[in-house]
Write a protein that holds these residues in place. Structure first.
Motif, PDB file in Angstrom:
ATOM      1  N   PRO A 198      -0.714  -2.917  35.078  1.00  0.00           N
ATOM      2  CA  PRO A 198      -0.110  -1.996  36.390  1.00  0.00           C
ATOM      3  C   PRO A 198      -1.472  -0.678  37.037  1.00  0.00           C
ATOM      4  CG  PRO A 198       1.317  -2.095  34.750  1.00  0.00           C
ATOM      5  CD  PRO A 198      -0.086  -2.589  34.108  1.00  0.00           C
TER       6      PRO A 198
ATOM      7  N   ARG B 107      -0.523   2.840  35.719  1.00  0.00           N
ATOM      8  CA  ARG B 107       0.493   2.604  34.752  1.00  0.00           C
ATOM      9  C   ARG B 107       1.234   3.390  34.715  1.00  0.00           C
ATOM     10  NH1 ARG B 107       1.801  -0.499  31.054  1.00  0.00           N
ATOM     11  NH2 ARG B 107       1.722   0.036  28.433  1.00  0.00           N
TER      12      ARG B 107
ATOM     13  N   ASP C 154       6.285   1.089  33.399  1.00  0.00           N
ATOM     14  CA  ASP C 154       5.892  -0.314  32.753  1.00  0.00           C
ATOM     15  C   ASP C 154       6.800  -1.047  31.582  1.00  0.00           C
ATOM     16  OD1 ASP C 154       4.885   0.932  35.181  1.00  0.00           O
ATOM     17  OD2 ASP C 154       3.079   0.803  34.135  1.00  0.00           O
TER      18      ASP C 154
END
Length: 159
Positions: free
Chosen positions: A99, A102, A106
């Motif tokens: 991601p 981040r 996540d």
């Protein structure tokens, strides 16, 4: 497949020396290409034996450049006097992993477990440095690696 070094092989690092060197050095210079030309920035990194990993601000020039053109170059070097200079240059491609940015919310990304462990061990004694909502991971996969260790010059015949 990583292209092999063709010149200066006599002072090139062995694979073991290269892994040890990249494991002990703390800062690399990561070069990207932007619309106006090259951009070079010092960043912390880890080496897993196959790729170089760094956590980058997603709102940075380097991130924007890599999104447009994943080709990068990295230099890690050390030494003060000519006879002790050593270093590694990596040419390759950067990929955004996981991601971006981040966050602590996540889901786990299995591919990031080892880089995150290595980064925490190298820079914060094994703890801290987790997701902060501003950074994300970049993996630089080498196309070419060139290394040098001028300390080897003293062992060459005629020196």
């Amino acid at each position: 497949m990583v292209r092999q070094q063709r010149r200066s092989r006599v002072i090139a690092m062995t694979p073991e020396e290269l892994d040890a060197f990249l494991g002990e050095q703390r800062t690399c210079r990561l070069a990207t290409t932007g619309p106006g030309g090259p951009h070079v920035a010092p960043v912390w990194f880890v080496w897993d034996g196959q790729a170089l990993w760094t956590s980058s601000l997603v709102r940075s020039q380097r991130w924007a450049n890599i999104a447009r053109d994943p080709r990068v170059a990295v230099v890690v070097d050390d030494g003060h006097h000519y006879h002790e200079l050593r270093g590694v240059e990596i040419e390759g491609r950067a990929a955004m992993v996981g991601p971006a940015p981040r966050t602590g919310e996540d889901p786990p990304v299995p591919e990031l477990a080892e880089p995150e462990r290595l980064m925490a061990a190298k820079y914060s004694g094994g703890s801290g440095g987790g997701p902060d909502g501003r950074h994300a991971w970049l993996r630089v996969t080498p196309d070419k690696i060139v290394s040098w260790d001028f300390r080897k010059l003293a062992t060459l015949p005629g020196r």
